[in-house]
Design an enzyme around this catalytic site. Structure first.
Site, mmCIF file in Angstrom:
data_model
loop_
_atom_site.group_PDB
_atom_site.id
_atom_site.type_symbol
_atom_site.label_atom_id
_atom_site.label_comp_id
_atom_site.label_asym_id
_atom_site.label_seq_id
_atom_site.Cartn_x
_atom_site.Cartn_y
_atom_site.Cartn_z
ATOM 1 N N HIS A 125 -14.083 -13.114 -19.754
ATOM 2 C CA HIS A 125 -14.216 -14.514 -18.651
ATOM 3 C C HIS A 125 -13.174 -14.921 -18.293
ATOM 4 O O HIS A 125 -12.506 -15.032 -20.179
ATOM 5 C CB HIS A 125 -14.809 -15.663 -19.174
ATOM 6 C CG HIS A 125 -16.018 -16.402 -18.585
ATOM 7 N ND1 HIS A 125 -16.483 -16.268 -17.262
ATOM 8 C CD2 HIS A 125 -15.243 -17.598 -19.101
ATOM 9 C CE1 HIS A 125 -16.543 -17.856 -16.739
ATOM 10 N NE2 HIS A 125 -15.767 -18.452 -17.293
ATOM 11 N N MET A 174 -7.818 -22.547 -14.089
ATOM 12 C CA MET A 174 -7.569 -24.388 -13.853
ATOM 13 C C MET A 174 -6.650 -25.105 -13.213
ATOM 14 O O MET A 174 -5.535 -24.946 -13.499
ATOM 15 C CB MET A 174 -7.626 -25.142 -15.043
ATOM 16 C CG MET A 174 -9.149 -24.856 -15.581
ATOM 17 S SD MET A 174 -9.703 -25.953 -17.280
ATOM 18 C CE MET A 174 -10.775 -24.850 -18.589
#
Ligand code: DX5
Ligand code: ZN
Length: 215
Positions: free
Chosen positions: A32, A36
């Protein structure tokens, strides 16, 4: 069998190759990858060059979670960088249906992430087009936060929606996953567990991954 996706956000970035090798050797299914932008979320993580570096060593699919505004601008770029699954936030996507088609046309699985305040019912008209729903069980932006208990209810609702619409979407849980909540989440209908700090803060991450896998 559940899918385990350790979040590289909690890894030691100065030893990224070692961390990816550890994941290759572990029972993890996916890696994963949290992107951001400092706009959609109040934090900046990393971007394309770091994903390319991870991809060079990874033997498992990259599950890329975009916490960025206007994600449609970067779909093809993330595919080229090595993403196999690309997840965009519902709250960041004005034309979500179009963006999902764009992700699939680029050859990736298409995911939609929901912030804790976003109702599962908003997926009603789009669930059939989704490969993965990422239910945020913390407010996105940081690893190591406390799990939000309302997530169980959301997972149950989402599972019912997926079944009623005969969708093939997988349910992924992201944020604060640990020893205590993993089993109840899977029982409620989760298919994929993301885990950052729970895996990487452990002296034996491979053992933690194996534990999650065996729930
Ligand atoms: C949060 C990220 C998560 C995060 C999870 O914005 O989307 O993927 O890395 O980390 P933990 O498991 O530590 O909550
Ligand atoms: Zn994430």
């Amino acid at each position: 069998m559940s899918i385990i996706a350790p979040s590289i956000l909690a890894a030691d970035f100065a030893n990224l190759q070692r961390e990816v090798t550890m994941l290759n050797e572990s029972m993890a299914d996916w890696i994963h990858v949290d992107v951001m932008d400092g706009v959609f979320v109040p934090n900046i993580s990393f971007g394309i060059p770091v994903i390319e570096a991870i991809k060079k060593h990874a033997k498992k699919p990259l599950d890329v979670h975009l916490m960025i505004v206007q994600p449609e601008r970067y779909v093809e770029t993330f595919q080229k960088a090595g993403a196999e699954i690309l997840t965009v936030h519902m709250e960041a996507s004005t034309h979500l249906h179009r963006t999902l088609q764009q992700i699939k046309a680029a050859g990736m699985k298409a995911g939609v992430a929901l912030n804790p305040h976003t109702s599962v019912s908003l997926l009603k008209d789009i669930i059939i087009d989704i490969d993965l729903v990422c239910v945020m069980s913390v407010n996105p932006g940081f690893g190591g936060q406390k799990f939000i208990e309302n997530t169980y209810q959301k997972v149950a609702e989402l599972k019912a929606l997926i079944e009623s619409k005969k969708s093939k979407a997988l349910i992924e849980i992201d944020g604060g996953v640990n020893q205590q909540n993993a089993k109840p989440l899977l029982d409620a209908g989760a298919d994929v567990l993301v885990a950052g700090n729970f895996v990487f803060a452990s002296p034996n991450p491979k053992e933690i991954i194996q534990g999650l896998k065996n729930f």
